[in-house]
Design a protein around this motif. Structure first.
Motif, PDB file in Angstrom:
ATOM      1  N   ARG A   1      23.797 -75.317 -55.155  1.00 32.63           N
ATOM      2  CA  ARG A   1      24.982 -74.550 -54.743  1.00 32.63           C
ATOM      3  C   ARG A   1      26.091 -74.650 -55.795  1.00 32.63           C
ATOM      4  O   ARG A   1      26.807 -73.682 -56.042  1.00 32.63           O
ATOM      5  N   LEU A   2      26.213 -75.821 -56.410  1.00 32.18           N
ATOM      6  CA  LEU A   2      27.222 -76.002 -57.444  1.00 32.18           C
ATOM      7  C   LEU A   2      26.940 -75.101 -58.633  1.00 32.18           C
ATOM      8  O   LEU A   2      27.848 -74.429 -59.147  1.00 32.18           O
TER       9      LEU A   2
ATOM     10  N   GLY B   1      19.245 -80.335 -47.316  1.00 32.06           N
ATOM     11  CA  GLY B   1      20.682 -80.495 -47.513  1.00 32.06           C
ATOM     12  C   GLY B   1      21.075 -81.722 -48.298  1.00 32.06           C
ATOM     13  O   GLY B   1      22.193 -82.251 -48.132  1.00 32.06           O
ATOM     14  N   GLY B   2      20.194 -82.185 -49.172  1.00 31.82           N
ATOM     15  CA  GLY B   2      20.468 -83.381 -49.958  1.00 31.82           C
ATOM     16  C   GLY B   2      21.063 -83.066 -51.318  1.00 31.82           C
ATOM     17  O   GLY B   2      21.781 -82.084 -51.505  1.00 31.82           O
ATOM     18  N   GLU B   3      20.718 -83.903 -52.309  1.00 32.35           N
ATOM     19  CA  GLU B   3      21.305 -83.774 -53.636  1.00 32.35           C
ATOM     20  C   GLU B   3      20.858 -82.496 -54.328  1.00 32.35           C
ATOM     21  O   GLU B   3      21.648 -81.846 -55.018  1.00 32.35           O
ATOM     22  N   TYR B   4      19.593 -82.113 -54.173  1.00 29.52           N
ATOM     23  CA  TYR B   4      19.128 -80.858 -54.782  1.00 29.52           C
ATOM     24  C   TYR B   4      19.934 -79.680 -54.262  1.00 29.52           C
ATOM     25  O   TYR B   4      20.386 -78.829 -55.037  1.00 29.52           O
ATOM     26  N   ALA B   5      20.111 -79.596 -52.950  1.00 25.54           N
ATOM     27  CA  ALA B   5      20.871 -78.485 -52.361  1.00 25.54           C
ATOM     28  C   ALA B   5      22.301 -78.485 -52.876  1.00 25.54           C
ATOM     29  O   ALA B   5      22.864 -77.418 -53.174  1.00 25.54           O
ATOM     30  N   ARG B   6      22.896 -79.672 -53.011  1.00 22.39           N
ATOM     31  CA  ARG B   6      24.275 -79.743 -53.515  1.00 22.39           C
ATOM     32  C   ARG B   6      24.351 -79.230 -54.943  1.00 22.39           C
ATOM     33  O   ARG B   6      25.241 -78.432 -55.286  1.00 22.39           O
ATOM     34  N   LEU B   7      23.413 -79.654 -55.791  1.00 18.17           N
ATOM     35  CA  LEU B   7      23.428 -79.231 -57.188  1.00 18.17           C
ATOM     36  C   LEU B   7      23.138 -77.740 -57.320  1.00 18.17           C
ATOM     37  O   LEU B   7      23.739 -77.048 -58.145  1.00 18.17           O
TER      38      LEU B   7
ATOM     39  N   SER C   1      27.548 -71.367 -57.841  1.00 13.72           N
ATOM     40  CA  SER C   1      28.967 -70.995 -57.777  1.00 13.72           C
ATOM     41  C   SER C   1      29.521 -70.712 -59.164  1.00 13.72           C
ATOM     42  O   SER C   1      30.443 -69.911 -59.322  1.00 13.72           O
TER      43      SER C   1
END
Length: 265
Positions: free
Chosen positions: A244-245, A236-242, A248
């Motif tokens: 999902r972004l 759930g860190g930066e990789y996961a954020r990027l 989308s």
């Protein structure tokens, strides 16, 4: 091979591009390197190829410092496909076989086998003289290709290099000219055809690197996250954020399916 506490700063630069980076590239591994612009991804590749030397630390292959090895011999053991790859004004055959110029006498049967394995048969089928087609346009002679077609031909060049002994394949943004679905086919066909060679894949599209054995995230010249896609999503860190972004943008309202855009040009 190993990066051991490697730092690198360009001459005149105000700060290091890589800082204390430690990384092992395992035999036969599919390793993906991701990160934002300026994170140091391409610098890492140039260090790997022996084009640059570390400012601090060392890079080793079989425990030998790259600086102690013959640079030309080291590069003959690897092949690279970059976003801005070379378009040779020669025949289609030459554009493939120049990846291993020492391999004289390779029959067309083997070249055509690689073309099929790498998913470039449709490109070759459109060339009037097949492998003998001259790939440049001067006046009424020669033939040019679209960006996507050139990229597929360059991918076959990398497969040819592996066929002739290259054990490390570097793919630096190799699918920049391909749409999303063609990109998926590229990875299924090309990366799946390199056998037991190690692959280092750099891409800004995180969907591209999802099947990699291991993914490392570079931030500010350091590795900040490491693991499989599933591991990093659970983190759930930066990789996961990027990830999902980016997802989308493809699945949200107004997203466009660009399949075949480059191929038709």
């Amino acid at each position: 091979m190993d990066f051991e506490d490697v730092s690198f700063q360009y001459p005149g630069g105000s700060r290091p591009v890589l800082r204390g980076l430690t990384l092992t590239i395992r035999p036969g591994e599919r390793l993906a390197v991701v990160g934002g612009s300026g994170a140091g991804k391409t610098t890492l590749v140039k260090l790997l190829a022996g084009l640059y030397e570390p400012t601090a630390g060392r890079i080793t292959a079989d425990a030998a410092d790259l600086r102690s090895l013959d640079a030309a011999a080291w590069r003959r053991g690897m092949t690279a496909l970059f976003q801005d790859f070379v378009h040779y004004p020669l025949t289609a055959r030459d554009n493939i076989t120049l990846a291993a110029p020492e391999a004289v006498g390779t029959g067309d049967g083997k070249i055509l086998e690689l073309v099929r394995a790498g998913g470039a048969q449709t490109v070759l089928d459109r060339l009037e003289s097949g492998l003998d087609t001259e790939l440049w346009r001067t006046g009424g002679d020669g033939r040019d290709l679209s960006g996507g077609q050139w990229q597929k031909l360059a991918a076959i060049r990398a497969l040819y290099a592996v066929e002739h002994g290259r054990r490390l394949v570097v793919l630096d943004e190799p699918t920049a000219h391909l749409d999303v679905k063609a990109e998926a086919r590229f990875h299924e066909q090309v990366i799946g055809s390199v056998g037991d060679a190690s692959v280092v894949l750099i891409s800004h599209r995180l969907s591209t690197v999802r099947p990699a054995d291991r993914i490392v995230l570079l931030q500010d010249g350091r590795i900040t996250e490491e693991g499989s896609h599933d591991d990093l999503m659970k983190l759930g860190g930066e990789y996961a954020r990027l990830f999902r972004l980016q997802a989308s943008r493809f699945h949200g309202p107004g997203s466009i399916d660009r399949e075949g855009v480059e191929e038709g040009r």
